[in-house]
Scaffold this active site. Sequence first.
Site, PDB file in Angstrom:
ATOM      1  N   HIS A  31      -4.013   1.327   7.878  1.00  0.00           N
ATOM      2  CA  HIS A  31      -2.690   1.941   7.801  1.00  0.00           C
ATOM      3  C   HIS A  31      -2.667   3.080   6.764  1.00  0.00           C
ATOM      4  O   HIS A  31      -2.161   4.173   7.038  1.00  0.00           O
ATOM      5  CB  HIS A  31      -1.676   0.847   7.434  1.00  0.00           C
ATOM      6  CG  HIS A  31      -0.256   1.294   7.354  1.00  0.00           C
ATOM      7  ND1 HIS A  31       0.714   0.876   8.249  1.00  0.00           N
ATOM      8  CD2 HIS A  31       0.377   2.120   6.481  1.00  0.00           C
ATOM      9  CE1 HIS A  31       1.869   1.435   7.916  1.00  0.00           C
ATOM     10  NE2 HIS A  31       1.693   2.196   6.853  1.00  0.00           N
ATOM     11  N   GLU A  32      -3.244   2.813   5.578  1.00  0.00           N
ATOM     12  CA  GLU A  32      -3.205   3.816   4.505  1.00  0.00           C
ATOM     13  C   GLU A  32      -4.176   4.975   4.779  1.00  0.00           C
ATOM     14  O   GLU A  32      -3.877   6.125   4.450  1.00  0.00           O
ATOM     15  CB  GLU A  32      -3.488   3.167   3.149  1.00  0.00           C
ATOM     16  CG  GLU A  32      -2.529   2.038   2.761  1.00  0.00           C
ATOM     17  CD  GLU A  32      -1.054   2.381   2.883  1.00  0.00           C
ATOM     18  OE1 GLU A  32      -0.669   3.554   2.722  1.00  0.00           O
ATOM     19  OE2 GLU A  32      -0.276   1.456   3.177  1.00  0.00           O
ATOM     20  N   CYS A  50       6.154   0.093   7.528  1.00  0.00           N
ATOM     21  CA  CYS A  50       5.794   1.196   6.642  1.00  0.00           C
ATOM     22  C   CYS A  50       6.994   1.572   5.770  1.00  0.00           C
ATOM     23  O   CYS A  50       8.119   1.646   6.267  1.00  0.00           O
ATOM     24  CB  CYS A  50       5.361   2.391   7.500  1.00  0.00           C
ATOM     25  SG  CYS A  50       4.911   3.839   6.539  1.00  0.00           S
ATOM     26  N   LEU A  51       6.728   1.807   4.490  1.00  0.00           N
ATOM     27  CA  LEU A  51       7.804   2.191   3.570  1.00  0.00           C
ATOM     28  C   LEU A  51       8.464   3.502   3.988  1.00  0.00           C
ATOM     29  O   LEU A  51       9.626   3.737   3.663  1.00  0.00           O
ATOM     30  CB  LEU A  51       7.253   2.336   2.143  1.00  0.00           C
ATOM     31  CG  LEU A  51       6.704   1.063   1.482  1.00  0.00           C
ATOM     32  CD1 LEU A  51       6.086   1.401   0.125  1.00  0.00           C
ATOM     33  CD2 LEU A  51       7.781   0.012   1.330  1.00  0.00           C
ATOM     34  N   GLY A  62       0.844  -1.185   0.000  1.00  0.00           N
ATOM     35  CA  GLY A  62       0.000   0.000   0.000  1.00  0.00           C
ATOM     36  C   GLY A  62       0.882   1.239   0.000  1.00  0.00           C
ATOM     37  O   GLY A  62       2.021   1.199   0.476  1.00  0.00           O
ATOM     38  N   HIS A  78      -2.455   7.295   7.015  1.00  0.00           N
ATOM     39  CA  HIS A  78      -1.514   8.168   6.297  1.00  0.00           C
ATOM     40  C   HIS A  78      -2.234   9.409   5.759  1.00  0.00           C
ATOM     41  O   HIS A  78      -1.697  10.515   5.800  1.00  0.00           O
ATOM     42  CB  HIS A  78      -0.897   7.437   5.102  1.00  0.00           C
ATOM     43  CG  HIS A  78       0.364   6.680   5.412  1.00  0.00           C
ATOM     44  ND1 HIS A  78       1.471   7.279   5.966  1.00  0.00           N
ATOM     45  CD2 HIS A  78       0.692   5.385   5.231  1.00  0.00           C
ATOM     46  CE1 HIS A  78       2.434   6.373   6.109  1.00  0.00           C
ATOM     47  NE2 HIS A  78       1.986   5.205   5.676  1.00  0.00           N
ATOM     48  N   GLN A 132       3.110   9.970   1.197  1.00  0.00           N
ATOM     49  CA  GLN A 132       4.392   9.259   1.202  1.00  0.00           C
ATOM     50  C   GLN A 132       5.262   9.572  -0.003  1.00  0.00           C
ATOM     51  O   GLN A 132       6.440   9.217  -0.024  1.00  0.00           O
ATOM     52  CB  GLN A 132       4.158   7.744   1.251  1.00  0.00           C
ATOM     53  CG  GLN A 132       3.569   7.286   2.577  1.00  0.00           C
ATOM     54  CD  GLN A 132       3.464   5.780   2.615  1.00  0.00           C
ATOM     55  OE1 GLN A 132       2.523   5.218   2.101  1.00  0.00           O
ATOM     56  NE2 GLN A 132       4.456   5.120   3.212  1.00  0.00           N
TER      57      GLN A 132
END
Length: 163
Positions: A130-131, A88-89, A46, A134, A51
């Site tokens: 999670h997304e 997380c990226l 995701g 963000h 991000q």
Amino acid sequence: MGIRKIVEYPNEVLSRAGKPVEKFDEELRKLCEDMFETMYEAEGVGLAAPQIGVSLRLFVMDCEGIKLIAANPQIVEAKGEQTGAEGCLSVGKIPAILVRPSEVTLRAQDLEGNWFEKTATGLAARCFLHETDHCDGKLFIDHLPKLRREMVIKKFRKEKKGR
Ligand code: NI
């Protein structure tokens, strides 16, 4: 534009709530293409617009057979509980155990601006949460107890130095 640079913690764009998506146009379609490309290249499941430094309420995901674009996402229902690792990226994929609801319903708009609802369980449910976080300027580490959060940040700084 293709693959974009992933913005990392503690960049302030990650802690800012994104602006609502208002234009469902060619530009949005291209942005989503770039986001998918960037996500796949980074081997993520995701990716949210903040991000890549774009402060919009928008994310893409491809997780456990659920591939979608979500503009203006909202979590409309969350039930149950699951305990598992999350990463997380934007925080170097450093994993931490986080308790999340196990069944989650997402409401969002697609590329044409049409509203849809989708229910997921397991990792995909975790991804919805999670997304969407963000898009609201929240990171998964914000849900962790202080000590565990500091541990993740410490590991991330170390990993970053070693690159
Ligand atoms: Ni993330």
